[in-house]
Each structure stands twice: as structure tokens, then as C-alpha cells.
Design a protein around this motif. Structure first.
Motif, mmCIF file in Angstrom:
data_model
loop_
_atom_site.group_PDB
_atom_site.id
_atom_site.type_symbol
_atom_site.label_atom_id
_atom_site.label_comp_id
_atom_site.label_asym_id
_atom_site.label_seq_id
_atom_site.Cartn_x
_atom_site.Cartn_y
_atom_site.Cartn_z
ATOM 1 N N ILE A 194 0.847 -1.204 0.000
ATOM 2 C CA ILE A 194 0.000 0.000 0.000
ATOM 3 C C ILE A 194 0.882 1.254 0.000
ATOM 4 C CG2 ILE A 194 -1.693 1.315 1.359
ATOM 5 C CD1 ILE A 194 -2.952 -1.083 0.022
ATOM 6 N N ALA A 195 1.952 1.211 0.780
ATOM 7 C CA ALA A 195 2.866 2.361 0.828
ATOM 8 C C ALA A 195 3.404 2.658 -0.582
ATOM 9 C CB ALA A 195 4.010 2.071 1.790
ATOM 10 N N TYR A 196 3.696 1.597 -1.309
ATOM 11 C CA TYR A 196 4.213 1.719 -2.673
ATOM 12 C C TYR A 196 3.180 2.406 -3.573
ATOM 13 C CZ TYR A 196 6.406 0.047 -7.013
ATOM 14 O OH TYR A 196 7.004 -0.038 -8.226
ATOM 15 N N ARG A 197 1.936 2.021 -3.408
ATOM 16 C CA ARG A 197 0.875 2.595 -4.239
ATOM 17 C C ARG A 197 0.620 4.066 -3.896
ATOM 18 N NH1 ARG A 197 -2.236 -1.047 -7.135
ATOM 19 N NH2 ARG A 197 -1.466 -3.180 -6.949
ATOM 20 N N ILE A 198 0.710 4.370 -2.603
ATOM 21 C CA ILE A 198 0.529 5.769 -2.191
ATOM 22 C C ILE A 198 1.643 6.625 -2.806
ATOM 23 C CG2 ILE A 198 0.600 7.347 -0.207
ATOM 24 C CD1 ILE A 198 -0.680 5.029 1.431
ATOM 25 N N TYR A 199 2.845 6.083 -2.742
ATOM 26 C CA TYR A 199 4.005 6.804 -3.307
ATOM 27 C C TYR A 199 3.779 7.096 -4.785
ATOM 28 C CZ TYR A 199 8.702 7.126 -5.347
ATOM 29 O OH TYR A 199 9.801 7.507 -6.064
ATOM 30 N N TRP A 200 3.369 6.090 -5.555
ATOM 31 C CA TRP A 200 3.180 6.291 -6.995
ATOM 32 C C TRP A 200 1.963 7.132 -7.312
ATOM 33 C CZ3 TRP A 200 6.521 6.242 -10.682
ATOM 34 C CH2 TRP A 200 7.721 5.542 -10.474
ATOM 35 N N ALA A 201 0.927 7.024 -6.507
ATOM 36 C CA ALA A 201 -0.243 7.892 -6.713
ATOM 37 C C ALA A 201 0.204 9.347 -6.599
ATOM 38 C CB ALA A 201 -1.321 7.570 -5.675
ATOM 39 N N GLY A 202 1.022 9.629 -5.580
ATOM 40 C CA GLY A 202 1.543 10.981 -5.376
ATOM 41 C C GLY A 202 2.367 11.457 -6.565
ATOM 42 N N ARG A 203 3.188 10.556 -7.084
ATOM 43 C CA ARG A 203 4.052 10.933 -8.218
ATOM 44 C C ARG A 203 3.222 11.245 -9.470
ATOM 45 N NH1 ARG A 203 9.749 8.600 -9.505
ATOM 46 N NH2 ARG A 203 9.538 10.531 -10.654
ATOM 47 N N TYR A 204 2.216 10.418 -9.761
ATOM 48 C CA TYR A 204 1.387 10.658 -10.955
ATOM 49 C C TYR A 204 0.573 11.935 -10.809
ATOM 50 C CZ TYR A 204 2.669 6.143 -12.884
ATOM 51 O OH TYR A 204 3.375 5.104 -13.405
ATOM 52 N N LEU A 205 0.093 12.182 -9.599
ATOM 53 C CA LEU A 205 -0.694 13.400 -9.366
ATOM 54 C C LEU A 205 0.185 14.634 -9.621
ATOM 55 C CD1 LEU A 205 -3.422 14.525 -8.403
ATOM 56 C CD2 LEU A 205 -2.520 14.502 -6.077
ATOM 57 N N GLU A 206 1.389 14.606 -9.073
ATOM 58 C CA GLU A 206 2.340 15.712 -9.279
ATOM 59 C C GLU A 206 2.635 15.897 -10.763
ATOM 60 O OE1 GLU A 206 2.944 17.599 -5.907
ATOM 61 O OE2 GLU A 206 4.494 17.888 -7.416
#
Lengths: 266, 135
Positions: free
Chosen positions: B6-18
Motif C-alpha cells: 500500500i505504501a508503494y501505491r501511495i508513493y506512486w499515486a503521489g508521483r502521478y498526481l504531481e
């Protein structure tokens, strides 16, 4: 006598637990008058398991659960043979045992405050048997069985001052008085062989011949109790059935403990 | 509760949003400065304006998949709002990118409150011990 012994403790948590690591002593002791014929220890959800014997030769399982959960069940299912011991308690008192680890003070059992009481109690006693019986009678007279009055961190002296406690406190106070008299004695955690409702604690006193005799101050029973012992130690801290920690944002609690002892053969 | 996946997905969600927000802001600066979106696309290593829009679309799809793995209904409403903006008409490019930025800010705020409402932080706690109390 062969017994099928089942131990089960259930923990519930307010929030998700991501790691739960526990050290358990929930398998009958394999030694002295007991022989462990078979056993199984596991948890729901399952985790990584490892096994070792501690300094007292207790069977210890470590279980680490990494699956996210809100309820943890740790259980054991064992088959154990309990033999009767040849008991002799008419040894002369006092007897010099020399150095013994079961004479040393521990966090929960400090013999120092009991020195005077111990000497007073055993005036005129000639044999170890008489000493043991007078100590048990004294402890039973001073402590009233009262669940919830003490907890796992209550020391022998605190329970003695309080005058209330459970089998654990009867055992700690008895140990403290015996050790004050320089008689090595150890804490035993296990289950009784007649409809147990919880784990039990009693005392094993060392005799000059190196054997241990079992004494249950809570139930006022002496020698060859026939109980199934799980672990031995200096005090409760050495034998806690399940001790561990978990990682969560919420609190957890021991919901219930189930103990079953069934005689399967004479 | 925070597992590694889940931590991994949160990290990538943040990157795509940015990434989506970043393209939006750069594009607005470019439009206001009279620079074509083809030049902006080249700056990102893309062929042209069409690829720039495809890039936003692909980034959004990855963002949605990542958020879906941990988020609740409220966050998914914000995600759907962003999808509408991304699929909206591109006749008014300034309005189009302003809409995208506004949805990224809105989704960012929703994520912020989602994590703030998670309750007390993780702690190592002692297991309650079983006191022998047989009688």
C-alpha cells in the motif's frame, strides 16, 4: 497417566495489526516426571514459527504474524504423559544447599522482606515437610483469593501487603518465604488435571537429594499433584504463557483463554 | 495499517498526481507566453501536442489504479471529477488546463484529509499477558 492438553488464547484489537510477534510457553514441559508425546503450536492467522528450549529447558515457540489482522488466536494441542514421583520430605531442616539459582531474588520475588516472618514461622520445625506445610498454611491465612486484585507485575511483597491475590501471588509469596529460608524453590506454570478454567501456578521445592516436590498453596494440596506443568522458572516473568508485542494504531486485549485437559489413558 | 504494497501505491499515486499538475502548470505558462504545446511536448520528450494529451491520460489511469487500492468513496469521486476534466473539450486550452489543475488540487486536498483522518499513528504495544489465576 496420559493427557490431551489444549491451550488457546484469543486476542482482539481495535485497529489493524500489521506485525504481531509473540514468545509462547504453552506446551507441556518435557522432563522430570512428564514426557511430551506429541505437540503442535500454531496461530490464526498463521505466521513464521521458530522453536527453542530456554535456560530452564522449557519449550518455547516464537510466532511472528505479518498478515494484517484484528484477531489473533494462539493455540497448542499436546499429548503428555505424567508419571507419579517418589516423594520424600522428611529431610532434616535446616539444610545447606549451597549456591542455587532458585535462591536468588528476582523482580517479582524478593525474599528480603520475608526474612523475619520465615524464621518466626519455622521455629521448632525439624523436617522440610513441616516447614513447607507451615509456610503454606501461613500464606493461605494471609492471602484471600481475589481475582483482579493483582496483575502480572505485582510483586510477592505487594501481594502480601495487599492480602489479596490469585494463584500467582500465593506462589510468589510461598517462593519468597522458602527462599528467605535458603530453600531453593521454583515457580511452575501449567494446568490442573481436573476441569481447569485458566492456567495455574504452583511451587516446586528442591529436596536435598536434588529432586523437586510439588506444592499447591492456592488449593492447599501437597505432593504428586498430577497437574500438567508447562514451564518452570524463578518467577512469573520466566514462564509467561504468551508474551510479545504488536504494531497497530489501536489497543489490543486478551479476549479469552481456553484450557482443556482430558485424560486419554491411565 | 500500512503494508509495504500500500505504501508503494501511495508513493506512486503521489508521483502521478504531481506529474499531471506539473504538465498543467507548464502548459498554462507556455500558452500565456505564446509557446506552442508541441514545444512543451518536446520538453517532455514527446512527439507533439497529441502525445502530451495521451501522456496526461496515461498518467491519470495509473493514478486511478493506485488510488483505487487504498481509497474510499470520497476520494474516488474526486478521481472521477479529474477524469471528466481530462476528457473535456480542448477548444479552450487555457480553460482546459485550469480545470485539470483545479482537479489535481482538489484531489490533493482530499488525499491530505484522508490521511489526517486515519486516527492515531502506528505504535509498538505490549501484548496483554495471561496471568495464571486458577483456583
Amino acid at each position: 497417566m496420559d493427557y490431551r492438553v489444549v491451550y488457546r488464547s484469543v486476542y482482539e484489537y481495535e485497529a489493524d495489526v500489521i506485525v504481531n510477534e509473540n514468545t509462547t510457553r504453552i506446551v507441556p514441559y518435557d522432563g522430570d516426571n512428564q514426557r511430551l508425546l506429541e505437540h503442535k503450536v500454531d496461530s490464526i492467522p498463521q505466521g513464521y514459527k521458530t522453536y527453542f528450549r530456554d535456560i530452564f529447558d522449557n519449550i518455547v515457540y516464537r510466532i511472528k504474524v505479518t498478515e494484517v489482522h484484528r484477531r489473533l488466536e494462539i493455540y497448542s494441542d499436546s499429548l503428555v504423559r505424567v508419571d507419579a514421583k517418589a516423594i520424600r520430605v522428611d529431610y532434616d531442616f535446616p539444610f545447606d544447599y549451597g549456591f542455587n539459582q532458585f535462591l536468588l531474588p528476582t523482580r517479582l520475588v524478593d525474599p528480603e522482606p520475608f526474612q523475619k516472618i520465615a524464621i518466626e514461622l519455622t521455629k521448632g520445625a525439624k523436617s522440610l515437610g513441616e516447614v513447607i506445610e507451615s509456610i503454606v498454611e501461613f500464606v493461605r491465612g494471609r492471602i484471600k483469593y481475589s481475582p483482579g486484585a493483582t496483575d502480572v507485575n505485582t510483586t510477592a511483597y505487594d501481594a502480601f501487603k495487599l492480602g489479596k491475590g490469585v494463584c500467582q501471588d500465593y506462589t510468589h509469596v510461598t517462593l519468597a518465604i522458602l527462599r528467605a529460608l535458603k530453600i531453593p524453590a521454583r515457580y511452575v506454570m501449567g494446568v490442573v488435571n481436573d476441569t481447569p478454567r485458566a492456567t495455574h501456578a504452583w511451587v516446586e521445592v528442591m529436596m536435598p537429594d536434588g529432586t523437586y516436590v510439588d506444592v499447591d498453596p492456592t488449593r492447599n494440596r501437597f505432593y504428586n499433584l498430577g497437574y500438567v506443568k508447562f514451564a518452570i522458572g524463578r518467577d512469573f516473568a520466566d514462564v509467561s504463557p504468551v508474551i510479545g508485542s504488536f504494531v497497530s494504531s489501536g489497543r489490543g486485549q486478551l479476549k479469552n483463554v481456553l484450557v482443556e485437559v482430558r485424560k486419554v489413558a491411565d | 495499517m500500512l503494508t509495504r504494497s500500500i505504501a508503494y501505491r501511495i508513493y506512486w499515486a503521489g508521483r502521478y498526481l504531481e506529474r499531471i499538475e506539473n504538465i498543467g502548470r507548464i502548459s498554462i505558462i507556455a500558452i500565456n507566453s505564446g509557446i506552442s504545446l508541441d514545444s512543451v511536448a518536446k520538453g517532455y520528450g514527446l512527439e507533439g501536442q497529441k502525445e502530451l494529451f495521451d501522456y496526461i491520460r496515461t498518467s491519470f489511469e495509473y493514478l486511478r489504479e493506485n488510488i483505487r487500492s487504498f481509497a474510499g468513496e470520497r476520494l474516488m469521486i474526486e478521481v472521477n471529477e479529474m477524469e471528466l476534466r481530462i476528457n473535456s473539450s480542448k477548444e479552450d486550452l487555457l480553460g482546459y488546463f485550469n480545470g485539470i489543475i483545479s482537479s489535481t488540487v482538489s484531489l490533493g486536498n482530499a488525499l491530505e484529509s484522508y490521511f489526517n483522518d486515519r486516527g492515531s499513528p502506528l505504535r509498538v504495544r505490549s501484548q496483554q499477558e495471561n496471568q495464571p489465576e486458577g483456583k
